[in-house]
Design a protein around this motif. Structure first.
Motif, PDB file in Angstrom:
ATOM      1  N   ASP A 547       0.907  -4.205   1.781  1.00  0.00           N
ATOM      2  CA  ASP A 547       2.284  -4.630   2.284  1.00  0.00           C
ATOM      3  C   ASP A 547       3.544  -3.382   2.105  1.00  0.00           C
ATOM      4  O   ASP A 547       3.776  -2.942   1.082  1.00  0.00           O
ATOM      5  N   CYS A 548       3.757  -2.881   3.208  1.00  0.00           N
ATOM      6  CA  CYS A 548       4.754  -1.763   3.227  1.00  0.00           C
ATOM      7  C   CYS A 548       5.913  -2.141   3.745  1.00  0.00           C
ATOM      8  O   CYS A 548       6.825  -1.393   4.074  1.00  0.00           O
ATOM      9  N   LEU A 550       9.201  -3.260   2.262  1.00  0.00           N
ATOM     10  CA  LEU A 550       9.609  -3.054   0.939  1.00  0.00           C
ATOM     11  C   LEU A 550      10.794  -4.275   0.891  1.00  0.00           C
ATOM     12  O   LEU A 550      11.236  -4.830  -0.202  1.00  0.00           O
ATOM     13  N   GLN A 553       8.909  -8.009   2.104  1.00  0.00           N
ATOM     14  CA  GLN A 553       7.649  -8.304   1.324  1.00  0.00           C
ATOM     15  C   GLN A 553       6.820  -9.721   1.715  1.00  0.00           C
ATOM     16  O   GLN A 553       6.645 -10.536   0.908  1.00  0.00           O
ATOM     17  N   SER A 556       3.407 -10.048   0.436  1.00  0.00           N
ATOM     18  CA  SER A 556       3.291 -10.169  -1.172  1.00  0.00           C
ATOM     19  C   SER A 556       3.866 -11.531  -1.679  1.00  0.00           C
ATOM     20  O   SER A 556       3.234 -12.217  -2.720  1.00  0.00           O
ATOM     21  N   GLY A 567       2.294  -2.930  -8.200  1.00  0.00           N
ATOM     22  CA  GLY A 567       2.056  -2.987  -6.566  1.00  0.00           C
ATOM     23  C   GLY A 567       2.098  -1.618  -6.341  1.00  0.00           C
ATOM     24  O   GLY A 567       1.727  -0.675  -6.850  1.00  0.00           O
ATOM     25  N   LEU A 568       2.424  -1.768  -4.884  1.00  0.00           N
ATOM     26  CA  LEU A 568       2.338  -0.115  -4.021  1.00  0.00           C
ATOM     27  C   LEU A 568       3.166   1.024  -4.699  1.00  0.00           C
ATOM     28  O   LEU A 568       2.821   2.195  -5.044  1.00  0.00           O
ATOM     29  N   ILE A 569       4.268   0.574  -5.238  1.00  0.00           N
ATOM     30  CA  ILE A 569       5.361   1.514  -5.548  1.00  0.00           C
ATOM     31  C   ILE A 569       4.783   2.186  -7.001  1.00  0.00           C
ATOM     32  O   ILE A 569       4.819   3.283  -7.173  1.00  0.00           O
ATOM     33  N   VAL A 595       3.662  -5.613  -2.882  1.00  0.00           N
ATOM     34  CA  VAL A 595       4.655  -4.810  -3.353  1.00  0.00           C
ATOM     35  C   VAL A 595       5.270  -5.710  -4.664  1.00  0.00           C
ATOM     36  O   VAL A 595       5.692  -6.945  -4.505  1.00  0.00           O
ATOM     37  N   HIS A 599      11.395  -3.753  -6.203  1.00  0.00           N
ATOM     38  CA  HIS A 599      11.268  -2.165  -5.940  1.00  0.00           C
ATOM     39  C   HIS A 599      11.481  -1.989  -4.449  1.00  0.00           C
ATOM     40  O   HIS A 599      11.159  -2.685  -3.487  1.00  0.00           O
ATOM     41  N   ASP A 600      12.434  -0.742  -4.259  1.00  0.00           N
ATOM     42  CA  ASP A 600      12.913  -0.528  -2.831  1.00  0.00           C
ATOM     43  C   ASP A 600      12.932   0.879  -2.693  1.00  0.00           C
ATOM     44  O   ASP A 600      14.103   1.295  -2.742  1.00  0.00           O
ATOM     45  N   SER A 602      11.762   3.521  -0.632  1.00  0.00           N
ATOM     46  CA  SER A 602      11.087   3.787   0.658  1.00  0.00           C
ATOM     47  C   SER A 602      10.753   5.389   0.883  1.00  0.00           C
ATOM     48  O   SER A 602       9.767   5.608   1.793  1.00  0.00           O
TER      49      SER A 602
END
Length: 708
Positions: A547-548, A550, A553, A556, A567-569, A595, A599-600, A602
């Motif tokens: 899941d990109c 942000l 989401q 997610s 998550g990804l971050i 995600v 969180h953001d 990018s």
């Protein structure tokens, strides 16, 4: 033709709406129109009437077949103001209270339009009322020739059927009566005119005839048997002169012959007149007798014998008598020749006088001929008028109309205007035309993507396939992400298997990282990414879904135990390992890298951390599906596409404008082919059969039994 039919089917709603609107308007207009009735009567032309003015010959012109010019003249006569006035007078139009015959007051109309108080109507003059009545009668009048025949159709339009019938019949009646009345009046006028002229011509003919006779008497031009007296005298004198000349010549010739004979020594015995004289013949007889006796006596006696002397004396006496008689004959010839010559001279002189008189008469004949021609012309003209007067007198009271009423107008039962059936038919035709035009206009201005052909034609990229709506392919109460697991044999699940195959064909079998993106939000991008990842995982491949997006989401938010999980971050920052962040879909075996909330960052997606993560995922998984943010609103989504092996653009069927997709394409990097293809989402398979003729899904009705 298939394309046109497909467009028409797509816009059938627009077509029906415009058609219905036009038909309703046509019905309303038809019902609001004032009914107009048409009454028709007809008259037949028999031929042009004979000319009433006097003709120069004795032939009477008879009516013949009407010419085209005559028919056109009669049509113009029926349409004339004079005929309209006769009809108005016959129907008493000016005195009728139910008909407004006053001419319209233009100034009053303008004042009413401007909201001013209308002034009291002024009193109309008789001429204005007559003109208004003529206009009323002529309003709606039409006269036409029936084909190439000699029949004229008179039609009158009016809001009142009975009024139209009265006007049409009265026009036919007045035309027939007017024609007969005109003939009678014309005959009377011609008789009066000819009678007056006849008296003048009679007096003139008598005067000129008397002038001819007086001139003859004055110039001694009397004649019998067609020749003048002088000419007759000259003819007689010519004959007498010829006879006298011949007689004089004959007498002169006889005299000359006799004298010539005497000069030649003749005793006159051989002169022609002497030979025919009885006296000379008697004397010749005596001479012969006495001569015989002298010869006898001389033979018997001597010359001195008294008988001989006496006999010779008798002979000499007879000879003297013969000579005297011959002289008398010659004298008679001379006298006769002289008389003949005198008679010839007298006749010649008289002939010359007669010829002089004839020359004078010939000079007088010039004026006589002129007088005779004038007298003859006057006499012929008088005779022509006299014959014409007799003909008109005989014809008076026997005039026949040159037109007759064929049919009288009947009371029309139905109005001629408006023609309701025709108006509705025209409304249908017009509505159909406008509906088709509106349908095609909407199609021309439609910017959405409908078929795979639109993808290649408008976007110039590869068409990868379509994702149908759940309701168009099944009656199961499932969401798209659950249907692919609940019914793997459905057409919905098959569409993702086809999409996976199309991506492999377009990007190659080595392409592991597949980015799913769109130009605008709400185009089905996340659902497509989840369903594609589940489909690949269900085929046995080790698959991970990242899941990109942000901000939204989407992937997610669909996880049931999202709270408190990294998550990804966190993985990119190194706070957690990949295994700690992955979540497993137990139905399909799909691994999901979500995600975490709040969180953001990018910038981490665009750095080396993301590259290292993708390299790690390439080693552990067979397929990596990335759900990115939309390209137009989010800048980091454009960079994520450059990190993927294949970039799939999701376009919502018949919703996303093609220019928005092209604008998104212009935002992508140009160093390589960044778009693998386009997939259409939320496709209504039932409608696609009408819209997408030629696409694979347009034949869904034929092979849907395979998805039991």
């Amino acid at each position: 033709m298939r394309s046109i039919w497909s467009i028409f089917r797509r816009r059938i709603g627009t077509f029906l709406a415009v058609l219905s609107l036009v038909v309703v308007l046509g019905v309303i207009i038809t019902l609001r129109q004032t009914p107009i009735f048409i009454a028709r009567s007809s008259v037949a032309l028999k031929g042009a009437p004979p000319a009433a003015p006097p003709a120069m010959d004795e032939r009477t012109p008879m009516p013949g077949n009407p010419t085209d010019q005559y028919v056109d003249t009669q049509v113009a006569m029926i349409r004339s103001d004079g005929m309209a006035l006769k009809v108005a007078n016959a129907l008493a139009i000016e005195s009728r209270q139910d008909i407004r015959v006053e001419a319209p007051d233009r100034l009053g109309q303008i004042a009413r339009l401007l909201g001013q108080t209308e002034q009291a109507p002024r009193v109309r003059t008789a001429e204005e009322r007559r003109t208004a009545a003529i206009d009323y009668v002529k309003h709606g009048l039409d006269v036409r020739r029936t084909g190439s025949t000699y029949a004229l159709e008179i039609s009158v339009e009016s809001e009142d059927a009975a009024e139209a019938t009265r006007l049409a019949n009265e026009y036919a009646r007045q035309y027939a009566l007017a024609d007969l009345g005109d003939q009678q009046a014309q005959t009377r006028d011609a008789n009066t005119l000819i009678a007056q002229r006849l008296d003048q011509l009679r007096a003139r003919a008598l005067e000129e005839t008397a002038a001819v006779q007086q001139y003859r008497i004055a110039n001694n031009l009397l004649s019998t048997t067609g020749t003048s007296l002088t000419e007759q005298e000259i003819s007689i004198y010519n004959q007498q002169v010829a006879l006298a000349r011949a007689a004089a010549a004959e007498d002169q010739a006889r005299l000359a012959t006799a004298r010539s004979q005497l000069r030649s020594g003749s005793t006159g015995d051989d002169v022609g007149e002497a030979l025919g004289s009885s006296v000379i013949g008697s004397l010749r007889t005596q001479q012969a007798t006495i001569g015989a006796r002298v010869a006898d006596l001389t033979a018997r006696y001597s010359a001195l014998h008294p008988d001989v002397i006496r006999a010779r004396s008798e002979l000499e006496s007879v000879n003297r008598q013969v000579a005297a008689e011959i002289d008398r004959v010659i004298s008679n010839l001379a006298a006769r020749a002289q008389v003949s010559q005198q008679r010839l001279g007298s006749l010649t002189s008289t002939l010359g006088q007669a010829r002089g008189a004839l020359a004078q008469n010939n000079r007088a004949m010039v004026d006589l001929k002129d007088l005779e021609q004038r007298a003859q012309t006057s006499q012929e003209l008088y005779q022509s008028y006299l014959n014409r007067y007799k003909q008109l007198s005989a014809r008076e009271g026997t005039e026949q109309p040159t037109a007759t009423v064929l049919t009288n107008a009947r009371l029309p039962r139905f109005p001629a205007s408006p023609n309701r059936l025709l108006n509705i038919a025209l409304a249908l035709v017009l509505g159909t035309a406008l509906g088709v035009a509106a349908a095609f206009a909407r199609e021309l201005y439609f910017a959405g993507i409908t078929t795979g052909s639109d993808v290649t034609r408008k976007l110039h990229v590869r068409y990868l396939g379509l994702v149908p709506t759940v309701g168009s392919v099944t009656k199961a109460n499932e969401t798209p992400t659950s249907l692919i697991v609940a019914d793997p044999r459905s057409f919905f699940a098959e569409s993702f298997r086809s999409l996976r195959a199309s991506i492999r064909f377009a990007a190659g079998h080595d392409a592991k990282v597949i980015a799913i993106t769109s130009a605008l939000p709400s185009e089905g991008k996340t659902a497509t990414a989840i369903c594609l990842a589940r489909s690949i995982a269900m085929s046995g491949e080790n698959t991970v879904l990242i899941d990109c997006d942000l901000r939204q989401q989407g992937v997610s938010r669909r996880l049931p135990d999202r709270e408190g999980r990294p998550g990804l971050i966190e993985v990119l920052r190194g706070a957690n390992t990949l295994d700690e962040a992955l979540s497993k879909d137990f139905q399909t075996g799909l691994q999901v890298l979500p995600v975490s909330q709040g969180h953001d960052q990018s910038e981490l997606l665009m750095g080396e951390e993301m590259d290292r993560l993708l390299a790690l995922l390439r080693e552990r998984f067979d397929a990596i599906i990335i759900d990115t943010a939309p390209v137009l609103p989010i800048a980091d989504a454009r960079l994520m596409l450059s990190k993927a092996d294949a970039s799939v653009f999701v376009v919502r069927w018949r919703s996303t404008p093609d220019h928005a997709v092209r604008a998104a394409f212009r935002q992508l990097p140009r160093e390589r082919d960044s778009v693998t293809g386009v997939v259409l989402t939320r496709v209504d398979i039932k409608q696609l059969a009408r819209f997408g003729l030629g696409d694979d899904a347009s034949y869904y009705d034929r092979y849907k039994s395979y998805y039991g």
